[in-house]
Design a protein around this motif. Structure first.
Motif, PDB file in Angstrom:
ATOM      1  N   THR A  92       0.818  -1.213   0.000  1.00 47.81           N
ATOM      2  CA  THR A  92       0.000   0.000   0.000  1.00 47.81           C
ATOM      3  C   THR A  92       0.852   1.262   0.000  1.00 47.81           C
ATOM      4  OG1 THR A  92      -1.716  -1.187   1.212  1.00 47.81           O
ATOM      5  CG2 THR A  92      -1.870   1.204   1.207  1.00 47.81           C
ATOM      6  N   GLY A 118       0.644   9.169  -5.603  1.00 47.50           N
ATOM      7  CA  GLY A 118       0.696  10.551  -5.137  1.00 47.50           C
ATOM      8  C   GLY A 118       1.644  11.409  -5.964  1.00 47.50           C
ATOM      9  N   GLU A 158       0.928   4.241  -2.655  1.00 44.88           N
ATOM     10  CA  GLU A 158       0.547   5.576  -2.194  1.00 44.88           C
ATOM     11  C   GLU A 158       1.561   6.606  -2.691  1.00 44.88           C
ATOM     12  OE1 GLU A 158       0.746   7.676   2.105  1.00 44.88           O
ATOM     13  OE2 GLU A 158      -0.447   5.836   2.046  1.00 44.88           O
TER      14      GLU A 158
END
Length: 141
Positions: free
Chosen positions: A47, A55, A51
């Protein structure tokens, strides 16, 4: 190597490869998945890697403008690819990441460590200087 540090390392290597290969978004997922298998076989939860990747990609135009302001003597395309992507991760974590999970000083220190491990002789100092400038501007606001 701590799991989050390893995750940042895999994200950075993936962004480097993606950037070096011409920034083809259609290839990014495959690059990341291959790098997770190759460099992080023990990571069960990816994860954090995704991320960072998502991002950075989502905020890429903003992040690159911030790099240009933080390193005015260096046009973005003249910054070493490795340093450029380490800065992208550091700026993402500083400005857009969850500060409860990654405080600003941790984001800066992690970026410096990546630069020392993967960059050139002066990469650590360069990344520290750019991110330090950006952090001081944040503190003023």
């Amino acid at each position: 190597m701590a799991s989050r540090h390893l995750s940042r390392s895999i994200a950075m290597q993936s962004l480097y490869e993606w950037d070096f290969g011409g920034k083809d978004l259609s290839k990014l997922q495959g690059v990341v998945e291959r790098n997770i298998k190759e460099f992080g076989p023990g990571i069960e939860d990816t994860t954090f890697i995704w991320e960072i990747i998502n991002g950075v990609i989502k905020h890429l135009p903003q992040i690159d403008k911030i790099i240009a302001k933080g390193a005015p003597e260096w046009p973005i395309d003249q910054i070493a690819i490795i340093d450029r992507n380490i800065l992208r991760i550091g700026i993402y974590e500083l400005l857009f990441g969850d500060r409860d999970k990654v405080p600003p000083k941790v984001a800066i220190n992690e970026a410096i460590e990546l630069a020392k491990s993967f960059g050139g002789e002066s990469s650590g100092k360069f990344v520290n200087g750019v991110l330090g400038t950006i952090y001081r501007e944040l503190e003023k606001k």
